[in-house]
Write a protein that holds these residues in place. Structure first.
Motif, PDB file in Angstrom:
ATOM      1  N   GLY A  20       0.829  -1.187   0.000  1.00 38.08           N
ATOM      2  CA  GLY A  20       0.000   0.000   0.000  1.00 38.08           C
ATOM      3  C   GLY A  20       0.871   1.246   0.000  1.00 38.08           C
ATOM      4  N   ALA A  21       0.243   2.396  -0.058  1.00 38.72           N
ATOM      5  CA  ALA A  21       0.959   3.673  -0.069  1.00 38.72           C
ATOM      6  C   ALA A  21       1.653   3.909   1.265  1.00 38.72           C
ATOM      7  CB  ALA A  21      -0.013   4.810  -0.353  1.00 38.72           C
ATOM      8  N   GLY A  22       2.884   4.410   1.206  1.00 42.37           N
ATOM      9  CA  GLY A  22       3.605   4.815   2.396  1.00 42.37           C
ATOM     10  C   GLY A  22       4.112   3.686   3.276  1.00 42.37           C
ATOM     11  N   VAL A  23       4.179   2.471   2.772  1.00 45.09           N
ATOM     12  CA  VAL A  23       4.695   1.341   3.559  1.00 45.09           C
ATOM     13  C   VAL A  23       6.203   1.492   3.736  1.00 45.09           C
ATOM     14  CG1 VAL A  23       5.097  -1.167   3.557  1.00 45.09           C
ATOM     15  CG2 VAL A  23       2.872  -0.249   2.846  1.00 45.09           C
ATOM     16  N   TYR A  32       7.367 -12.121   0.906  1.00 44.11           N
ATOM     17  CA  TYR A  32       7.098 -12.743  -0.391  1.00 44.11           C
ATOM     18  C   TYR A  32       5.652 -13.222  -0.457  1.00 44.11           C
ATOM     19  CZ  TYR A  32       8.797 -16.570   2.601  1.00 44.11           C
ATOM     20  OH  TYR A  32       9.023 -17.426   3.645  1.00 44.11           O
ATOM     21  N   GLY A  33       5.005 -12.878  -1.581  1.00 46.53           N
ATOM     22  CA  GLY A  33       3.644 -13.327  -1.839  1.00 46.53           C
ATOM     23  C   GLY A  33       2.619 -12.834  -0.847  1.00 46.53           C
ATOM     24  N   CYS A  34       2.853 -11.684  -0.235  1.00 47.89           N
ATOM     25  CA  CYS A  34       1.952 -11.165   0.794  1.00 47.89           C
ATOM     26  C   CYS A  34       1.395  -9.804   0.393  1.00 47.89           C
ATOM     27  CB  CYS A  34       2.668 -11.079   2.137  1.00 47.89           C
ATOM     28  SG  CYS A  34       4.158 -10.067   2.110  1.00 47.89           S
ATOM     29  N   SER A  35       0.490  -9.295   1.209  1.00 51.48           N
ATOM     30  CA  SER A  35      -0.142  -8.004   0.963  1.00 51.48           C
ATOM     31  C   SER A  35      -0.013  -7.153   2.226  1.00 51.48           C
ATOM     32  CB  SER A  35      -1.619  -8.223   0.632  1.00 51.48           C
ATOM     33  OG  SER A  35      -2.311  -7.009   0.567  1.00 51.48           O
ATOM     34  N   ILE A  36       0.507  -5.924   2.061  1.00 53.75           N
ATOM     35  CA  ILE A  36       0.748  -5.028   3.184  1.00 53.75           C
ATOM     36  C   ILE A  36      -0.044  -3.740   2.956  1.00 53.75           C
ATOM     37  CG2 ILE A  36       2.508  -3.860   4.581  1.00 53.75           C
ATOM     38  CD1 ILE A  36       2.956  -6.910   4.391  1.00 53.75           C
ATOM     39  N   GLY A  37      -0.864  -3.350   3.932  1.00 50.06           N
ATOM     40  CA  GLY A  37      -1.720  -2.173   3.808  1.00 50.06           C
ATOM     41  C   GLY A  37      -0.983  -0.852   3.960  1.00 50.06           C
ATOM     42  N   LYS A  53      -1.990 -11.427   4.846  1.00 49.59           N
ATOM     43  CA  LYS A  53      -2.588 -10.117   4.603  1.00 49.59           C
ATOM     44  C   LYS A  53      -2.439  -9.286   5.869  1.00 49.59           C
ATOM     45  CE  LYS A  53      -5.829 -11.784   1.226  1.00 49.59           C
ATOM     46  NZ  LYS A  53      -7.188 -12.102   0.863  1.00 49.59           N
ATOM     47  N   ILE A  54      -1.785  -8.129   5.716  1.00 48.87           N
ATOM     48  CA  ILE A  54      -1.599  -7.217   6.842  1.00 48.87           C
ATOM     49  C   ILE A  54      -2.292  -5.906   6.495  1.00 48.87           C
ATOM     50  CG2 ILE A  54       0.103  -5.928   8.192  1.00 48.87           C
ATOM     51  CD1 ILE A  54       1.989  -8.300   7.837  1.00 48.87           C
ATOM     52  N   GLY A  55      -3.084  -5.398   7.418  1.00 47.49           N
ATOM     53  CA  GLY A  55      -3.876  -4.198   7.182  1.00 47.49           C
ATOM     54  C   GLY A  55      -3.063  -2.921   7.185  1.00 47.49           C
ATOM     55  N   ASP A  74      -6.365  -3.852  10.492  1.00 42.37           N
ATOM     56  CA  ASP A  74      -5.788  -2.508  10.533  1.00 42.37           C
ATOM     57  C   ASP A  74      -5.349  -2.129  11.951  1.00 42.37           C
ATOM     58  OD1 ASP A  74      -6.408  -2.253   7.844  1.00 42.37           O
ATOM     59  OD2 ASP A  74      -8.244  -1.097   8.198  1.00 42.37           O
ATOM     60  N   GLU A  75      -4.285  -1.319  12.029  1.00 37.04           N
ATOM     61  CA  GLU A  75      -3.823  -0.687  13.264  1.00 37.04           C
ATOM     62  C   GLU A  75      -3.435  -1.692  14.346  1.00 37.04           C
ATOM     63  OE1 GLU A  75      -6.579   2.433  14.377  1.00 37.04           O
ATOM     64  OE2 GLU A  75      -6.961   2.848  12.258  1.00 37.04           O
ATOM     65  N   VAL A  76      -2.870  -2.809  13.932  1.00 32.18           N
ATOM     66  CA  VAL A  76      -2.428  -3.850  14.868  1.00 32.18           C
ATOM     67  C   VAL A  76      -0.957  -3.635  15.192  1.00 32.18           C
ATOM     68  CG1 VAL A  76      -1.948  -6.330  15.087  1.00 32.18           C
ATOM     69  CG2 VAL A  76      -4.145  -5.549  14.178  1.00 32.18           C
TER      70      VAL A  76
END
Length: 193
Positions: A20-23, A32-37, A53-55, A74-76
């Motif tokens: 995501g933006a600003g990570v 690898y192969g993951c999604s970061i919010g 998947k991380i929010g 989110d926000e964890v």
């Protein structure tokens, strides 16, 4: 999705990652192969496996391991050295001695809901859900679900404060008052809220 992290850092592996933006991803991280919010921060020496998947606006502190099957809202906050474990019966080989493959074991999911916090050194076993705004104490071993807003600590993790209770902090171990000569052998005798 962003083209890459918001920061420069040497010696990190980012392979097939949706950012995501600003990570921010620090050095020596393997993703690898993951999604970061959006706006999430990944500390050094963190590994995040495929399918995770991380929010948004999360903090994953250094030396943590996030295995396949984990979904973080989110926000964890995930403290230093937290381990997520997705297999309750790990084995290197099958009964006939062959190395295990992906079809030889059952991957267990782990869900961490919005605004939960996990203290440093905690171990989260597969098949559990950590509720919204729950707090897992440092070093806890979480073997079952944690309700939203509850505080758990210990090995195995047990509820120390229920959501909405007047108890603002976990129970403390206290000692009865003993003469000075008995102080060296004093043992905790009660748990008070």
């Amino acid at each position: 999705m962003a083209d890459g992290p918001a920061n420069e850092a040497p010696y990190r592996l980012l392979n097939d990652v949706e950012l995501g933006a600003g990570v921010v991803v620090f050095s020596f991280a393997n993703l690898y192969g993951c999604s970061i919010g959006d706006e999430t921060r990944i500390g050094p020496f963190v590994e995040i496996q495929s399918g995770v998947k991380i929010g948004a606006r999360c903090k994953i502190q250094s030396h943590s391991f996030v295995c396949s099957g984990v979904e973080i809202g989110d926000e964890v906050f995930v403290g230093h050295g937290v381990m997520f474990i997705n297999d309750k019966h790990p084995r290197a080989t099958t009964d006939d001695g062959a190395l295990q493959g992906s079809t030889d074991w059952e991957r267990l999911s782990i869900v961490v809901e919005r605004r939960a916090s996990i203290g440093s050194g905690a171990i989260i076993l597969g098949g559990v859900r950590i509720g919204e705004r729950a707090l897992v104490g440092a070093g806890a071993v979480v073997t079952r679900d944690v309700a939203a807003g509850d505080t758990v600590a210990g090995v195995p993790a047990r509820v120390r404060a229920k959501a909405g209770s007047s108890q603002s902090r976990p129970a403390e171990v206290t000692q009865d008052v003993a003469p000075a000569s008995a102080a060296a052998t004093a043992r905790p005798t009660s748990i008070t809220p």
